[in-house]
Write a protein that holds these residues in place. Structure first.
Motif, PDB file in Angstrom:
ATOM      1  N   UNK A   7       0.839  -1.218   0.000  1.00  0.00           N
ATOM      2  CA  UNK A   7       0.000   0.000   0.000  1.00  0.00           C
ATOM      3  C   UNK A   7       0.868   1.260   0.000  1.00  0.00           C
ATOM      4  N   UNK A   8       1.939   1.254   0.750  1.00  0.00           N
ATOM      5  CA  UNK A   8       2.843   2.413   0.778  1.00  0.00           C
ATOM      6  C   UNK A   8       3.481   2.630  -0.597  1.00  0.00           C
ATOM      7  N   UNK A   9       3.892   1.550  -1.245  1.00  0.00           N
ATOM      8  CA  UNK A   9       4.471   1.661  -2.589  1.00  0.00           C
ATOM      9  C   UNK A   9       3.440   2.205  -3.572  1.00  0.00           C
ATOM     10  N   UNK A  10       2.188   1.782  -3.421  1.00  0.00           N
ATOM     11  CA  UNK A  10       1.135   2.257  -4.325  1.00  0.00           C
ATOM     12  C   UNK A  10       0.743   3.703  -4.041  1.00  0.00           C
ATOM     13  N   UNK A  11       0.978   4.164  -2.828  1.00  0.00           N
ATOM     14  CA  UNK A  11       0.767   5.590  -2.542  1.00  0.00           C
ATOM     15  C   UNK A  11       1.836   6.433  -3.236  1.00  0.00           C
ATOM     16  N   UNK A  12       3.037   5.891  -3.311  1.00  0.00           N
ATOM     17  CA  UNK A  12       4.111   6.603  -4.002  1.00  0.00           C
ATOM     18  C   UNK A  12       3.842   6.653  -5.504  1.00  0.00           C
ATOM     19  N   UNK A  13       3.318   5.555  -6.036  1.00  0.00           N
ATOM     20  CA  UNK A  13       2.980   5.492  -7.456  1.00  0.00           C
ATOM     21  C   UNK A  13       1.849   4.478  -7.599  1.00  0.00           C
ATOM     22  N   UNK A  14       0.726   4.921  -8.133  1.00  0.00           N
ATOM     23  CA  UNK A  14      -0.470   4.078  -8.194  1.00  0.00           C
ATOM     24  C   UNK A  14      -0.266   2.849  -9.079  1.00  0.00           C
ATOM     25  N   UNK A  15      -1.122   1.880  -8.863  1.00  0.00           N
ATOM     26  CA  UNK A  15      -1.083   0.669  -9.679  1.00  0.00           C
ATOM     27  C   UNK A  15      -1.399   1.006 -11.130  1.00  0.00           C
ATOM     28  N   UNK A  16      -2.355   1.912 -11.329  1.00  0.00           N
ATOM     29  CA  UNK A  16      -2.716   2.318 -12.688  1.00  0.00           C
ATOM     30  C   UNK A  16      -1.511   2.942 -13.393  1.00  0.00           C
ATOM     31  N   UNK A  17      -0.799   3.821 -12.697  1.00  0.00           N
ATOM     32  CA  UNK A  17       0.385   4.432 -13.300  1.00  0.00           C
ATOM     33  C   UNK A  17       1.436   3.378 -13.627  1.00  0.00           C
ATOM     34  N   UNK A  18       1.591   2.403 -12.756  1.00  0.00           N
ATOM     35  CA  UNK A  18       2.544   1.322 -12.989  1.00  0.00           C
ATOM     36  C   UNK A  18       2.109   0.471 -14.184  1.00  0.00           C
ATOM     37  N   UNK A  19       0.797   0.202 -14.269  1.00  0.00           N
ATOM     38  CA  UNK A  19       0.268  -0.531 -15.422  1.00  0.00           C
ATOM     39  C   UNK A  19       0.560   0.225 -16.713  1.00  0.00           C
ATOM     40  N   UNK A  20       0.278   1.500 -16.691  1.00  0.00           N
ATOM     41  CA  UNK A  20       0.494   2.318 -17.889  1.00  0.00           C
ATOM     42  C   UNK A  20       1.960   2.317 -18.306  1.00  0.00           C
ATOM     43  N   UNK A  21       2.864   2.331 -17.346  1.00  0.00           N
ATOM     44  CA  UNK A  21       4.294   2.282 -17.658  1.00  0.00           C
ATOM     45  C   UNK A  21       4.667   0.966 -18.352  1.00  0.00           C
ATOM     46  N   UNK A  22       3.970  -0.095 -18.017  1.00  0.00           N
ATOM     47  CA  UNK A  22       4.283  -1.418 -18.568  1.00  0.00           C
ATOM     48  C   UNK A  22       3.396  -1.813 -19.738  1.00  0.00           C
ATOM     49  N   UNK A  23       2.448  -0.986 -20.063  1.00  0.00           N
ATOM     50  CA  UNK A  23       1.526  -1.296 -21.153  1.00  0.00           C
ATOM     51  C   UNK A  23       2.251  -1.168 -22.480  1.00  0.00           C
ATOM     52  N   UNK A  24       2.182  -2.215 -23.260  1.00  0.00           N
ATOM     53  CA  UNK A  24       2.900  -2.181 -24.552  1.00  0.00           C
ATOM     54  C   UNK A  24       1.943  -2.039 -25.716  1.00  0.00           C
TER      55      UNK A  24
END
Length: 154
Positions: free
Chosen positions: A137-154
């Motif tokens: 949860x702390x990691x996701x507060x730093x950067x959301x799951x959606x933002x992480x998904x978007x970074x990995x979306x090909x």
């Protein structure tokens, strides 16, 4: 490795399903049928606090109104709750049937035993699961799951 061949957290999902199955087995062994584990929290809440609206149940269980509405529908179909009009036209009060009232003491005992057991397991771990969740949860507060998904979306 192709990530389509991966399901990285499948072991977490399988573990939770296995624990859920073991809990459900306690009900079967006790001859209590038709009570799914997702019903237990709401049924205990109604047993403790009397008839509650779907919104009140959702708030107590920290789930969406929609999710609780679906759970109440399933509990009603299982003969565990009845609903009646609430204080205004938009609400329904949910109350236990006699069958559910009879099962509440067992549900409360199971809940306490499950909480004690999961706490003991957590203490046995070198890195507790509750700490893992807090760290995620702390990691996701730093950067959301959606933002992480978007970074990995090909």
């Amino acid at each position: 490795m192709d990530l389509l061949d991966s399901n990285h957290w499948s072991d977490v999902h399988r573990l939770l399903a296995d624990l859920d199955r073991d809990i459900a087995g306690l009900y079967t062994e006790a001859g209590i049928h038709g009570i799914r584990t997702r019903f237990v929290g709401p049924l205990i809440a109604i047993g403790r606090f009397g008839p509650l609206t779907i919104r009140e149940l959702a708030d107590r269980r920290n789930v969406s109104h929609s999710a609780m509405s679906q759970t109440v529908t399933a509990m009603r179909q299982a003969g565990l709750v009845e609903t009646e009009p609430g204080p205004d036209a938009r609400t329904r009060l949910v109350q236990l049937t006699a069958r559910a009232r009879d099962a509440v003491p067992f549900m409360e005992a199971e809940w306490r035993a499950t909480e004690a057991t999961t706490r003991q397991l957590d203490e046995e771990l070198p890195y507790s699961l509750t700490q893992v969740v807090a760290d995620i949860r702390a990691a996701l507060e730093r950067k959301s799951f959606v933002a992480r998904l978007q970074d990995n979306f090909a």
